[in-house]
Motif scaffolding. Structure first.
Motif, mmCIF file in Angstrom:
data_model
loop_
_atom_site.group_PDB
_atom_site.id
_atom_site.type_symbol
_atom_site.label_atom_id
_atom_site.label_comp_id
_atom_site.label_asym_id
_atom_site.label_seq_id
_atom_site.Cartn_x
_atom_site.Cartn_y
_atom_site.Cartn_z
ATOM 1 N N ASP A 34 0.834 -1.211 0.000
ATOM 2 C CA ASP A 34 0.000 0.000 0.000
ATOM 3 C C ASP A 34 0.866 1.258 0.000
ATOM 4 N N ALA A 35 1.950 1.234 0.763
ATOM 5 C CA ALA A 35 2.855 2.387 0.801
ATOM 6 C C ALA A 35 3.516 2.592 -0.565
ATOM 7 N N ILE A 36 3.837 1.506 -1.250
ATOM 8 C CA ILE A 36 4.442 1.614 -2.586
ATOM 9 C C ILE A 36 3.442 2.211 -3.569
ATOM 10 N N ASP A 37 2.206 1.704 -3.540
ATOM 11 C CA ASP A 37 1.171 2.214 -4.447
ATOM 12 C C ASP A 37 0.922 3.703 -4.231
ATOM 13 N N ALA A 38 0.996 4.132 -2.965
ATOM 14 C CA ALA A 38 0.754 5.540 -2.644
ATOM 15 C C ALA A 38 2.002 6.393 -2.845
ATOM 16 N N GLY A 39 3.143 5.760 -3.129
ATOM 17 C CA GLY A 39 4.390 6.507 -3.264
ATOM 18 C C GLY A 39 4.830 7.136 -1.959
ATOM 19 N N ASP A 40 4.441 6.518 -0.838
ATOM 20 C CA ASP A 40 4.715 7.066 0.488
ATOM 21 C C ASP A 40 6.065 6.534 0.989
ATOM 22 N N ALA A 41 7.118 7.281 0.711
ATOM 23 C CA ALA A 41 8.461 6.848 1.090
ATOM 24 C C ALA A 41 8.626 6.795 2.600
ATOM 25 N N ASP A 42 8.057 7.759 3.318
ATOM 26 C CA ASP A 42 8.197 7.787 4.771
ATOM 27 C C ASP A 42 7.589 6.539 5.409
ATOM 28 N N ARG A 43 6.385 6.162 4.935
ATOM 29 C CA ARG A 43 5.725 4.987 5.491
ATOM 30 C C ARG A 43 6.510 3.718 5.162
ATOM 31 N N ALA A 44 6.985 3.623 3.938
ATOM 32 C CA ALA A 44 7.764 2.444 3.543
ATOM 33 C C ALA A 44 9.036 2.332 4.375
ATOM 34 N N GLN A 45 9.718 3.449 4.583
ATOM 35 C CA GLN A 45 10.945 3.440 5.376
ATOM 36 C C GLN A 45 10.666 3.095 6.836
ATOM 37 N N GLU A 46 9.557 3.596 7.356
ATOM 38 C CA GLU A 46 9.182 3.306 8.740
ATOM 39 C C GLU A 46 8.966 1.810 8.946
ATOM 40 N N LEU A 47 8.351 1.156 7.954
ATOM 41 C CA LEU A 47 8.074 -0.266 8.067
ATOM 42 C C LEU A 47 9.324 -1.128 7.896
ATOM 43 N N VAL A 48 10.188 -0.732 6.985
ATOM 44 C CA VAL A 48 11.304 -1.593 6.586
ATOM 45 C C VAL A 48 12.570 -1.331 7.380
ATOM 46 N N ARG A 49 12.754 -0.105 7.898
ATOM 47 C CA ARG A 49 14.001 0.256 8.576
ATOM 48 C C ARG A 49 14.410 -0.739 9.673
ATOM 49 N N PRO A 50 13.499 -1.240 10.531
ATOM 50 C CA PRO A 50 13.950 -2.138 11.615
ATOM 51 C C PRO A 50 14.342 -3.536 11.147
ATOM 52 N N LEU A 51 14.090 -3.872 9.886
ATOM 53 C CA LEU A 51 14.286 -5.251 9.434
ATOM 54 C C LEU A 51 15.757 -5.564 9.169
ATOM 55 N N HIS A 52 16.144 -6.778 9.512
ATOM 56 C CA HIS A 52 17.463 -7.296 9.165
ATOM 57 C C HIS A 52 17.531 -7.487 7.661
ATOM 58 N N GLU A 53 18.745 -7.522 7.118
ATOM 59 C CA GLU A 53 18.915 -7.679 5.668
ATOM 60 C C GLU A 53 18.238 -8.947 5.145
ATOM 61 N N ALA A 54 18.283 -10.030 5.948
ATOM 62 C CA ALA A 54 17.636 -11.277 5.513
ATOM 63 C C ALA A 54 16.130 -11.108 5.434
ATOM 64 N N ASP A 55 15.560 -10.339 6.390
ATOM 65 C CA ASP A 55 14.117 -10.092 6.371
ATOM 66 C C ASP A 55 13.735 -9.147 5.232
ATOM 67 N N GLN A 56 14.610 -8.200 4.935
ATOM 68 C CA GLN A 56 14.348 -7.347 3.779
ATOM 69 C C GLN A 56 14.312 -8.183 2.499
ATOM 70 N N GLY A 57 15.209 -9.150 2.411
ATOM 71 C CA GLY A 57 15.202 -10.039 1.254
ATOM 72 C C GLY A 57 13.926 -10.864 1.181
ATOM 73 N N ALA A 58 13.476 -11.377 2.328
ATOM 74 C CA ALA A 58 12.233 -12.157 2.356
ATOM 75 C C ALA A 58 11.040 -11.293 1.960
ATOM 76 N N LEU A 59 11.050 -10.042 2.384
ATOM 77 C CA LEU A 59 9.977 -9.122 2.020
ATOM 78 C C LEU A 59 9.942 -8.897 0.512
ATOM 79 N N ILE A 60 11.100 -8.704 -0.082
ATOM 80 C CA ILE A 60 11.174 -8.489 -1.534
ATOM 81 C C ILE A 60 10.580 -9.675 -2.277
ATOM 82 N N GLU A 61 10.917 -10.887 -1.863
ATOM 83 C CA GLU A 61 10.391 -12.076 -2.536
ATOM 84 C C GLU A 61 8.890 -12.211 -2.343
#
Length: 469
Positions: A34-61
């Motif tokens: 939803d944050a991507i569709d809205a182009g909301d960079a702040d919201r996307a960063q807020e959600l993803v910032r705490p994630l470990h690199e492995a979790d960021q990878g899992a999110l991408i997949e």
């Protein structure tokens, strides 16, 4: 700096990333989408910032393919490019094609050399050169040197960031150097001691360094007996060295014994997982390159070859049945029981083949013990053949009210289980000797042997015993 409430919320966001089964939580994925569709960079960063690199990878997949690149661009500096080492190869390749070159260059700049090489090595030479040209000269030269090493070698696996000091330094000078140097590796376990030609003399673990008197020279503290690997060594060989000697890290040297890098246990764990994954897929006739994220057409094409080979071998086994067509028509019991003999032999052969392929992969099976292992497997096949032959013969005798058919299948079962044991060990050994990968090729040939021997033994013995013609 985050206050306690902010830290608690961040922790809750990390926990919410996984559901109770440990999978990526769909509501989290939807929130990011939803944050991507809205182009909301702040919201996307807020959600993803705490994630470990492995979790960021899992999110991408977990995200739809058409929004993955947009997420990375929205995240900016928050996205850890090391996450691309955690995704399937096909996903990484698609992302690198979609992302602007400038974005990839900036992301690679922040990576340790081993992660950067992992991302760059699968790219076309033209794309590699374009990214390398955008990097600082020192990083570009180091990465290019690593990429010049053979694929799946220690040179590709190592990181070039390390700490090396001359032998005449003291422990105090070394510690002061560590305190004063900003450009240190993100994590390291040891200090390497090198001569003026950068040849490796020894190494000192950090715990020993900090416990030593400041006036002690490092050449009196260093360990000269630690294992080292060469840059051209295969990564499987490196993994075996780590396993055998319980290493946490190991220096990498070139042909002149000059220190060129270091390999750490986290990279070796990835190699072990990768090699195990390849062997499991190979035993099933599946390409080691196949990923869950691959397209249907790609998967179908990669599996076609071994299915085609299997079809040919199935015709060979069927041809054996054709030789006994008359006998099969005269005695229905033969047609009913023949597949049992072939199937049981195939299962026994698969057990032996699995053990043999695994032993060859870890270098536990070779010319020195091949005869002993072959004899052992033959006796195992003999014992199981006697046991299952008697059991199957008893069941067949009761089923068809004829002890003769029971005796025939008992002998055939014994013959095929011994043949399966021999095939399961000799076929992988033969393929290994001629340079073929036994994990990839053994299954089809072993199945053919047990089918052909099983059908021929059972129907041939039946023909002789019953006088069918």
């Amino acid at each position: 700096m985050l206050d306690i409430d902010d830290q608690t919320k961040s922790a809750e966001r990390i926990l919410a990333f996984r559901d109770e089964q440990g999978d990526v939580a769909q509501d989290f994925v939807q929130a990011v989408a939803d944050a991507i569709d809205a182009g909301d960079a702040d919201r996307a960063q807020e959600l993803v910032r705490p994630l470990h690199e492995a979790d960021q990878g899992a999110l991408i997949e977990a995200l739809p393919a058409d929004v993955r690149a947009r997420l990375i661009e929205l995240l900016g500096d928050v996205f850890d490019f090391a996450a691309l080492t955690e995704v399937d190869d096909s996903v990484r390749e698609e992302l690198l094609e979609e992302l602007p070159t400038e974005t990839v260059i900036e992301g690679v700049k922040d990576l340790e050399s081993d992660d950067a090489v992992y991302i760059l090595e699968d790219l076309d030479k033209e794309d590699q050169d374009e990214i390398l040209e955008g990097l600082p000269a020192t990083e570009r030269i180091a990465l290019q040197k690593s990429l010049d090493y053979p694929e799946d070698s220690a040179g590709r696996l190592m990181q070039t960031e390390l700490v090396a000091v001359p032998p005449f330094w003291t422990a105090g000078q070394t510690l002061d150097h560590l305190h004063a140097t900003e450009d240190l590796p993100d994590s390291f376990f040891e200090i390497f001691v090198v001569d003026p030609g950068h040849r490796l003399l020894g190494q000192i673990f950090l715990d020993k360094l900090v416990r030593s008197p400041r006036i002690a020279r490092v050449d009196t503290l260093m360990n000269t007996e630690r294992r080292r690997v060469h840059a051209t060594d295969d990564q499987e060989q490196v993994a075996r060295v780590f396993e055998r000697y319980n290493l946490v890290s190991a220096p990498v040297v070139d042909e002149a014994e000059r220190l060129v890098g270091v390999i750490t246990i986290d990279d070796v764990v990835d190699v072990i997982q990768e090699e195990a994954d390849e062997d499991v897929k190979a035993l099933g006739g599946v390409s080691s390159e196949e990923e869950l994220s691959d397209r249907v057409a790609t998967i179908a094409r990669s599996r076609f070859v071994w299915l085609f080979v299997n079809l040919i071998t199935a015709f060979i086994a069927s041809a054996v049945l054709g030789l006994f067509e008359g006998q099969l028509q005269k005695m229905v019991a033969l047609a009913v029981l023949a597949p049992i003999v072939a199937s049981q032999g195939g299962n026994a052969a698969t057990q032996t083949m699995t053990v043999a392929v695994r032993a060859l992969a870890v270098r536990e099976l070779g010319a020195g013990n091949a005869l002993r292992v072959t004899l052992r497997e033959s006796f195992v096949g003999l014992i199981n053949g006697i046991g299952f032959g008697l059991l199957t013969g008893l069941v067949a005798s009761i089923w068809f009210h004829d002890w003769n058919i029971g005796l025939v299948i008992c002998i055939a079962m014994l013959v095929n289980l011994v043949a399966g044991a021999l095939g399961g060990i000799l076929i992988p050994l033969t393929l290994e000797k001629f340079g073929a990968d036994p994990a990839v090729s053994s299954g089809v040939f072993v199945t053919t042997v047990t089918d052909v021997v099983g059908f021929f033994a059972f129907l041939g013995i039946a023909t002789l015993w019953f006088g069918l013609s």
